[in-house]
Scaffold this motif. Structure first.
Motif, mmCIF file in Angstrom:
data_model
loop_
_atom_site.group_PDB
_atom_site.id
_atom_site.type_symbol
_atom_site.label_atom_id
_atom_site.label_comp_id
_atom_site.label_asym_id
_atom_site.label_seq_id
_atom_site.Cartn_x
_atom_site.Cartn_y
_atom_site.Cartn_z
ATOM 1 N N GLY A 191 0.977 -0.999 0.154
ATOM 2 C CA GLY A 191 -0.014 0.221 -0.048
ATOM 3 C C GLY A 191 0.890 1.145 0.093
ATOM 4 N N ARG A 192 1.814 1.021 0.717
ATOM 5 C CA ARG A 192 2.575 2.222 0.975
ATOM 6 C C ARG A 192 3.615 2.367 -0.585
ATOM 7 N N ALA A 193 3.510 1.195 -1.384
ATOM 8 C CA ALA A 193 4.508 1.926 -2.965
ATOM 9 C C ALA A 193 2.716 1.778 -3.198
ATOM 10 N N LEU A 194 1.880 2.121 -3.462
ATOM 11 C CA LEU A 194 0.941 2.214 -4.738
ATOM 12 C C LEU A 194 0.685 3.982 -4.206
ATOM 13 N N VAL A 195 0.667 4.063 -2.690
ATOM 14 C CA VAL A 195 0.778 6.295 -2.396
ATOM 15 C C VAL A 195 1.294 6.750 -3.071
ATOM 16 N N ALA A 196 3.039 5.926 -3.145
ATOM 17 C CA ALA A 196 4.197 6.454 -3.591
ATOM 18 C C ALA A 196 4.163 6.818 -4.806
ATOM 19 N N LEU A 197 3.664 5.372 -6.274
ATOM 20 C CA LEU A 197 3.341 5.727 -7.451
ATOM 21 C C LEU A 197 2.843 6.940 -8.027
ATOM 22 N N SER A 198 1.303 6.845 -6.921
ATOM 23 C CA SER A 198 0.408 7.730 -6.997
ATOM 24 C C SER A 198 0.763 9.657 -6.457
ATOM 25 N N GLY A 199 1.818 9.200 -6.145
ATOM 26 C CA GLY A 199 2.277 10.644 -5.516
ATOM 27 C C GLY A 199 3.444 11.443 -7.344
ATOM 28 N N SER A 200 4.257 10.247 -7.271
ATOM 29 C CA SER A 200 5.611 10.628 -9.060
ATOM 30 C C SER A 200 5.533 9.423 -9.020
ATOM 31 N N GLU A 201 4.880 8.831 -10.219
ATOM 32 C CA GLU A 201 5.926 7.728 -10.827
ATOM 33 C C GLU A 201 7.185 7.582 -11.072
ATOM 34 N N ASP A 202 7.898 8.520 -11.311
ATOM 35 C CA ASP A 202 9.536 8.978 -11.619
ATOM 36 C C ASP A 202 10.246 8.728 -9.933
ATOM 37 N N ALA A 243 9.160 6.950 -7.520
ATOM 38 C CA ALA A 243 8.468 6.450 -6.433
ATOM 39 C C ALA A 243 9.197 4.934 -7.773
ATOM 40 N N ARG A 244 10.087 5.018 -9.174
ATOM 41 C CA ARG A 244 10.659 3.977 -10.398
ATOM 42 C C ARG A 244 12.148 4.934 -9.478
ATOM 43 N N ALA A 245 12.827 6.065 -8.765
ATOM 44 C CA ALA A 245 14.136 6.175 -8.434
ATOM 45 C C ALA A 245 13.909 5.474 -7.352
ATOM 46 N N LEU A 246 13.506 5.456 -6.196
ATOM 47 C CA LEU A 246 13.063 4.582 -4.862
ATOM 48 C C LEU A 246 13.347 3.016 -5.115
ATOM 49 N N GLY A 247 13.102 2.947 -6.176
ATOM 50 C CA GLY A 247 12.985 1.226 -6.308
ATOM 51 C C GLY A 247 11.643 0.342 -6.929
ATOM 52 N N ILE A 248 10.982 1.122 -6.790
ATOM 53 C CA ILE A 248 9.391 0.644 -6.924
ATOM 54 C C ILE A 248 9.394 -0.148 -8.433
ATOM 55 N N ASP A 249 8.942 -0.759 -8.776
ATOM 56 C CA ASP A 249 8.678 -1.703 -9.712
ATOM 57 C C ASP A 249 7.081 -0.925 -9.852
ATOM 58 N N VAL A 250 7.239 -0.057 -10.525
ATOM 59 C CA VAL A 250 5.836 0.593 -10.974
ATOM 60 C C VAL A 250 4.707 -0.222 -11.954
ATOM 61 N N ALA A 251 5.645 -0.798 -12.889
ATOM 62 C CA ALA A 251 4.767 -1.465 -13.845
ATOM 63 C C ALA A 251 3.714 -2.915 -13.230
ATOM 64 N N ARG A 252 4.843 -2.953 -12.497
ATOM 65 C CA ARG A 252 4.605 -4.437 -11.670
ATOM 66 C C ARG A 252 3.401 -3.941 -10.288
ATOM 67 N N TYR A 253 3.574 -2.851 -9.660
ATOM 68 C CA TYR A 253 2.947 -2.415 -8.366
ATOM 69 C C TYR A 253 1.355 -2.347 -9.391
#
Length: 322
Positions: free
Chosen positions: A178-189, A191-201
């Motif tokens: 859930g925290r990863a989802l909130v992160a990518l909702s703020g900015s996908e770029d 979130a990606r810089a933080l190591g979150i696999d945006v497409a997978r999430y």
């Protein structure tokens, strides 16, 4: 404590419907089914910050799977529900993998097309869905020999299921996922810089929201005992969006609060007759103006502001960003 008031009022209204019975039971039942549907929509839109106009497609998959398997092949409702969820998940993965690479209004239009396609399938595949004639004789929900046959039993069962859905939404929101989802909702770029696999999430959020939609679709057909294509048309999408924003997008109890308010509001002003639609629209506009975060968020902003003020240093304004 103010932030809990809308949720407490919603639970009180459901309890009143159980006691009063009659028409209020049916009204509350539909509200609870939509609460499940909007909870899934909230995970994809409120948590992940994505747009979807095609959640009705997964509700249709879950609903028609349950209807066909139980009414035609006499499969137990719980087993049919599980198969419907599996079908919705498979469809979400197949459709979501290429679709979720789109952004903004392109993603919204793609999901809208998904809903329209599934709707046309339910209309045209008459050998299975019976088209506009619909499928009747769908048995009520039951497990281990017990059937929720009466209206009150169905409402109690729906209340338990909605409580479980809200609890699961809370767990998702406070999990790493859930925290990863909130992160990518703020900015996908970012979130990606933080190591979150945006497409997978994004795909995972899409699949999870499809599960809730399929459950809602299956619940509807078993509670009503009948299903036709109009149930899962664009009206479901419009109602879902209205409930989400009235209740509070991104909140835990928002889907439940929004579903109950949007279902009960037309009934409370039914006596106005010719002015009913006008008052209904004006009431929704006023709600969105004076509670832009939704009814479930009332009180939270003040409380969070007070917390920030307490944490701020004497030389730093309470609203300053570090």
């Amino acid at each position: 404590m103010v932030g809990y008031v809308p949720a407490v009022l919603a639970a009180t209204l459901v309890l009143y419907a159980i006691i009063a019975g009659s028409y209020f039971v049916a009204l509350a039942g539909f509200a609870l089914i939509y609460a499940v549907f909007v909870t899934g929509l909230n995970i994809f839109m409120g948590y992940a910050g994505q747009a979807s106009f095609g959640q009705n497609a997964f509700a249709a998959i879950g609903g028609y799977t349950s209807a066909v398997l139980t009414a035609t092949y006499s499969i137990p409702p719980i087993a049919a529900l599980a198969i419907g969820i599996a079908g919705a998940v498979l469809c979400a993965v197949v459709i979501g993998y290429p679709t979720l690479r789109l952004k903004g209004h392109y993603l919204a239009m793609a999901t809208l097309a998904i809903g329209l396609i599934i709707y046309e399938i339910t209309v045209q595949w008459q050998s299975v869905t019976q088209g506009y004639m619909g499928i009747s004789g769908i048995p009520p929900l039951g497990i281990a020999g017990f059937e929720a046959a009466s209206d009150r039993e169905q409402l109690v069962l729906l209340s338990v299921l909605v409580a479980l859905c809200m609890a699961s939404a809370w767990l998702i929101r406070n999990s790493r996922f859930g925290r990863a989802l909130v992160a990518l909702s703020g900015s996908e770029d970012a979130a990606r810089a933080l190591g979150i696999d945006v497409a997978r999430y994004k795909l995972a959020a899409f699949v999870v929201s499809a599960v809730y939609a399929a459950i809602a679709g299956s619940l509807f057909v078993h509670i009503v005992g009948f299903v036709s294509p109009e149930v899962f048309g664009m009206n479901m999408v419009i109602l879902g969006f209205t409930m989400l924003y009235v209740g509070g997008i991104g909140t835990i109890s928002g889907p439940l609060v929004g579903a109950i308010v949007v279902n009960l509001l037309p009934e409370t002003i039914r006596g106005l007759k010719d002015y009913q639609d006008l008052v209904y629209g004006a009431a929704l506009i006023l709600l969105l103006i004076y509670a832009p975060g939704g009814l479930a968020s009332l009180g939270w902003s003040k409380r969070n502001g007070a917390k920030r003020a307490q944490k701020a240093s004497p030389l730093e304004p309470a609203g300053a960003k570090p």
